[in-house]
Design a protein around this motif. Structure first.
Motif, PDB file in Angstrom:
ATOM      1  N   GLY A   1      -5.159   0.602   2.634  1.00 47.20           N
ATOM      2  CA  GLY A   1      -6.349   0.869   1.541  1.00 47.20           C
ATOM      3  C   GLY A   1      -7.217   1.901   1.895  1.00 47.20           C
ATOM      4  O   GLY A   1      -8.065   1.981   1.470  1.00 47.20           O
ATOM      5  N   THR A   2      -6.576   2.369   3.068  1.00 46.42           N
ATOM      6  CA  THR A   2      -7.677   3.774   3.362  1.00 46.42           C
ATOM      7  C   THR A   2      -7.459   5.103   2.905  1.00 46.42           C
ATOM      8  O   THR A   2      -7.600   6.072   3.259  1.00 46.42           O
ATOM      9  N   GLY A   3      -6.392   5.020   1.848  1.00 43.84           N
ATOM     10  CA  GLY A   3      -6.082   6.449   1.244  1.00 43.84           C
ATOM     11  C   GLY A   3      -6.786   6.413  -0.089  1.00 43.84           C
ATOM     12  O   GLY A   3      -7.984   6.427  -0.058  1.00 43.84           O
ATOM     13  N   CYS A   4      -5.786   6.158  -1.406  1.00 38.16           N
ATOM     14  CA  CYS A   4      -6.649   6.164  -2.522  1.00 38.16           C
ATOM     15  C   CYS A   4      -7.581   5.096  -2.748  1.00 38.16           C
ATOM     16  O   CYS A   4      -8.368   5.258  -3.555  1.00 38.16           O
ATOM     17  N   GLY A   5      -7.289   4.006  -2.147  1.00 40.91           N
ATOM     18  CA  GLY A   5      -8.217   2.883  -2.178  1.00 40.91           C
ATOM     19  C   GLY A   5      -7.795   1.880  -3.292  1.00 40.91           C
ATOM     20  O   GLY A   5      -8.496   0.898  -3.380  1.00 40.91           O
ATOM     21  N   ASN A   6      -6.800   2.233  -4.043  1.00 35.32           N
ATOM     22  CA  ASN A   6      -6.381   1.415  -5.384  1.00 35.32           C
ATOM     23  C   ASN A   6      -5.951   0.038  -4.995  1.00 35.32           C
ATOM     24  O   ASN A   6      -6.004  -0.779  -5.912  1.00 35.32           O
ATOM     25  N   CYS A   7      -5.619  -0.102  -3.787  1.00 41.81           N
ATOM     26  CA  CYS A   7      -4.896  -1.323  -3.522  1.00 41.81           C
ATOM     27  C   CYS A   7      -5.937  -2.253  -2.821  1.00 41.81           C
ATOM     28  O   CYS A   7      -5.402  -3.336  -2.326  1.00 41.81           O
TER      29      CYS A   7
ATOM     30  N   CYS B   1       0.973  -1.146  -0.115  1.00 42.78           N
ATOM     31  CA  CYS B   1       0.068  -0.076   0.214  1.00 42.78           C
ATOM     32  C   CYS B   1       0.924   1.246   0.155  1.00 42.78           C
ATOM     33  O   CYS B   1       1.380   1.681   1.028  1.00 42.78           O
ATOM     34  N   GLY B   2       1.030   1.844  -1.222  1.00 43.32           N
ATOM     35  CA  GLY B   2       1.852   2.929  -1.408  1.00 43.32           C
ATOM     36  C   GLY B   2       1.520   4.066  -0.330  1.00 43.32           C
ATOM     37  O   GLY B   2       2.450   5.010   0.077  1.00 43.32           O
ATOM     38  N   CYS B   3       0.289   4.575  -0.376  1.00 38.64           N
ATOM     39  CA  CYS B   3      -0.140   5.421   0.472  1.00 38.64           C
ATOM     40  C   CYS B   3       0.487   5.367   1.859  1.00 38.64           C
ATOM     41  O   CYS B   3       0.814   6.567   2.559  1.00 38.64           O
TER      42      CYS B   3
HETATM   43  S1  FES Z   1      -2.052   2.398  -2.298  1.00 33.82           S
HETATM   44 FE1  FES Z   1      -3.024   1.742  -0.674  1.00 33.82          FE
HETATM   45  S2  FES Z   1      -4.763   3.278  -0.338  1.00 33.82           S
HETATM   46 FE2  FES Z   1      -3.549   4.096  -1.836  1.00 33.82          FE
END
Ligand code: FES
Ligand code: FES
Length: 137
Positions: free
Chosen positions: A117-123, A86-88
């Motif tokens: 997964g609580t940032g951009c949500g992409n992951c 999760c990059g965020c």
């Molecule tokens: S990469 Fe995981 S929430 Fe954005």
């Protein structure tokens, strides 16, 4: 003959040799080592391993078993490399595993601890799958 020359060139550096040389797809004489090499060279899913090795593209009988095996090998690689998933929030596989070790029992519980997964949500989707795999270990 050609196979043995190829495997000598590729050189095995991981795991048990006898296990790795086991043929896992009779149609194309694909060995576990071939699957591991495909992953080592960047394949990131069963379909990508399949494109490189042809595993499971003959009679199809071995597809389910090899999907499980490839998923296990991919998971081992993620754990060994402690990849950021999760990059965020720079969450690593080890962070997810630690959350589970500390009692998290679902994706939502892992998420509450790690923020995965609580940032951009992409992951989210890939991490839901990853957490399910880690919980099943
Ligand atoms: S990469 Fe995981 S929430 Fe954005
Ligand atoms: S045994 Fe793998 S496709 Fe037939």
């Amino acid at each position: 003959m050609i196979k043995s020359i190829i495997s000598k060139i590729k050189k095995c550096t991981c795991g048990d040799k006898a296990e790795n040389n086991k043929i896992v797809c009779g149609c194309f004489k694909v060995t576990q080592q071939d699957l591991e090499n495909a992953i080592k060279n960047g394949a990131n899913s069963f379909e990508e391993v399949q494109a490189i090795t042809k595993v499971g593209t003959g009679c199809g009988r071995c597809v389910n078993g090899n999907k499980d095996l490839v998923n296990k090998l991919l998971l081992d690689k993620k754990i060994n490399e402690n990849q950021i998933v999760c990059g965020c929030f720079k969450v690593t596989v080890q962070d997810l595993a630690n959350a589970i070790k500390n009692g998290a029992n679902s994706f939502e519980e892992v998420q509450a601890i790690t923020k995965v997964g609580t940032g951009c949500g992409n992951c989210i989707e890939s991490n839901k799958e990853l957490v399910a795999q880690l919980l099943a270990r």
